[in-house]
Design a protein around this motif. Sequence first.
Motif, PDB file in Angstrom:
ATOM      1  N   VAL A  35       0.841  -1.299  -0.060  1.00 49.66           N
ATOM      2  CA  VAL A  35       0.062   0.001   0.049  1.00 49.66           C
ATOM      3  C   VAL A  35       0.706   1.136  -0.043  1.00 49.66           C
ATOM      4  O   VAL A  35       1.548   1.187   0.652  1.00 49.66           O
ATOM      5  CB  VAL A  35      -0.834  -0.144   1.255  1.00 49.66           C
ATOM      6  CG1 VAL A  35      -1.898   1.224   1.232  1.00 49.66           C
ATOM      7  CG2 VAL A  35      -1.907  -1.093   1.196  1.00 49.66           C
ATOM      8  N   LEU A  36       0.697   2.020  -0.727  1.00 44.92           N
ATOM      9  CA  LEU A  36       1.211   3.475  -0.992  1.00 44.92           C
ATOM     10  C   LEU A  36       0.120   4.499  -0.260  1.00 44.92           C
ATOM     11  O   LEU A  36      -0.953   4.670  -0.846  1.00 44.92           O
ATOM     12  CB  LEU A  36       1.634   3.853  -2.185  1.00 44.92           C
ATOM     13  CG  LEU A  36       2.706   2.749  -2.996  1.00 44.92           C
ATOM     14  CD1 LEU A  36       2.924   3.159  -4.409  1.00 44.92           C
ATOM     15  CD2 LEU A  36       3.888   2.662  -2.107  1.00 44.92           C
ATOM     16  N   ASP A  37       0.690   5.260   0.556  1.00 46.66           N
ATOM     17  CA  ASP A  37      -0.545   6.623   1.114  1.00 46.66           C
ATOM     18  C   ASP A  37      -0.530   7.476   0.220  1.00 46.66           C
ATOM     19  O   ASP A  37       0.461   7.727  -0.995  1.00 46.66           O
ATOM     20  CB  ASP A  37       0.375   7.048   2.333  1.00 46.66           C
ATOM     21  CG  ASP A  37       0.524   6.158   3.507  1.00 46.66           C
ATOM     22  OD1 ASP A  37      -0.386   5.533   3.808  1.00 46.66           O
ATOM     23  OD2 ASP A  37       1.486   6.253   4.257  1.00 46.66           O
ATOM     24  N   GLY A  38      -1.926   8.022   0.154  1.00 48.39           N
ATOM     25  CA  GLY A  38      -2.211   8.912  -0.933  1.00 48.39           C
ATOM     26  C   GLY A  38      -1.811  10.262  -0.219  1.00 48.39           C
ATOM     27  O   GLY A  38      -0.982  10.356   0.774  1.00 48.39           O
ATOM     28  N   THR A  39      -2.092  11.241  -1.011  1.00 51.90           N
ATOM     29  CA  THR A  39      -1.557  12.703  -0.598  1.00 51.90           C
ATOM     30  C   THR A  39      -3.006  13.435   0.163  1.00 51.90           C
ATOM     31  O   THR A  39      -3.891  13.283  -0.388  1.00 51.90           O
ATOM     32  CB  THR A  39      -0.929  13.476  -1.495  1.00 51.90           C
ATOM     33  OG1 THR A  39      -1.982  13.508  -2.434  1.00 51.90           O
ATOM     34  CG2 THR A  39       0.303  12.799  -2.208  1.00 51.90           C
TER      35      THR A  39
END
Length: 549
Positions: A300-304
């Motif tokens: 998972v990559l965090d959103g902004t």
Amino acid sequence: MPRARTLGLVAAIVPAVLLALVIGGWALDTTVHAGQTMRNVELEGHAVGGLADAELFDALAQVDEDLADAVVTVKTPAGDLESTAGEVGLVLDQTATRLTLRNVGRDGAMASRPARWLGSMLDPLEGHADFTISSGTLAAAMEQIVAENKQEPVEPSIELVDGELAAVPGVAGATLDLAELARRLEAAAETGGLPVTVEVGLVEVLPDLDDEVAVQLASEANALTAEPLVVRIGDETREVTTGQQRTWLASELTGERLVLSPIDDAIETDLEELFGDLEAMPTPATFDIDRSGEAPVPVVLDGTAGQRCCAEDAASIVFDALIADEHEVAVGLGEVQHENDRAWAEGLGIKELVGSFTTNHGCCEGRVQNIHRIADLTRGVIIPPGEVFSVNDFVGRRTTANGFVSAGVIKNGVFDEDVGGGISQYATTLFNAAFFAGLDFDAYQSHSIYISRYPYGREATLSFPAPDLQVRNSTEHAVLLWPTYTDTSITIELYSTKTVVGEQTGQSEAPSGRCTRVTTERTRTWVADGRTEVDTVHAVYRPAEGVNC
């Protein structure tokens, strides 16, 4: 003595004797009942004659108990209340009633008392009942009907009229007059006994504040907003007019004071319009594939975070500046997180590779650009449990404006060219990845002519608006679609939690006119319990270009 004189004397003596007997009897009875009620006295149907104080109190307690169930009806403007004497707190005033009963037969002119005493032998003397009422019990019994009748007073306030804040006069309210009701209940019971029916009306309830308070507050508010207000966010400033500021103000009753209060929604809405160009939308959490280990793993990559006007405290900061008679104020932007954040992504169940397929193609053709374009557009698509992914709905019509070029296609069994040609290789690759991942198909169609780079009988084509490829996620976890490519191949991987595995377990052919219908059998095995299920997919092939079935 002559007979006539004798009779006359007797006639005169007898009444006197009788009178003397009545007076004597009354006097004797009065003496005997000294400290008691007179004989033959009744109260509300109960005999209370000849009783000393202790006995009388017991008798009155019984009378009160019997009267407690008597019906009491109260008529009000909003409707009637039917209750009982006990429930509304209407009770016998035993002390007052005792004193009244002690005087029954002993009151009035002295000359008439013997005659009344004699008459009581045949017709008992009726005592008078005194009543009292418990205001607390009455209020509790009337609570609902009071609420139904109640009209709350409206305190004075301020409102915007033609660009200026003006006073709004208060309005009197009304409520049931419980004090008057108590008096009427007591009077009705003492006058006519129980049961009773009484009517009660409303009394005016004035506002707590005088209208002049609102007049003064409106004048103060107009003075505070007589000049424009400059609002600053960072280096950006916007000016708020006098009229706009006044739409932000209202009045509020605080304790015993009428004070200015902010209309937060109005302030926030206007600030959003003034500084809307500074807003930025948040982005959702996304996935990437970690290939550093033995097997690829989704991460998972965090959103902004986004930003919006304005910070949560902006309305209160602006209001505080207004009432402090300041004409410039600084506020901040608020941070906004996307609803599809890390916690959302981690809850999807996207943990491992559940299906993958690769097809090959020649290098550097126009169709390869189209394959790469549709792969880029659909990389990261998430199919929620029970949902369907439609390639045509997601990608739309293939156009040059959307990055597609003209390349070879098959139209009505004939080789041709069109924008988006070649993306059927993407469809075939996805079809096979879903086939082995155990997913379902809501819509698919094979090429009308078999192309050797695809698995025989197990492939799909695309055009717009049809045919379409629609993959249904029939599992309990979301499915992540992850296409990758090289110059000579495309691979589509599907990531989820492995719950079912598909494999080809058979294939057969049958004529369909001049064409061939191919049936491919799939066996799906569920990981949890080993349960299996067999289904089939189909393809129909023309024997040659331009030959119809």
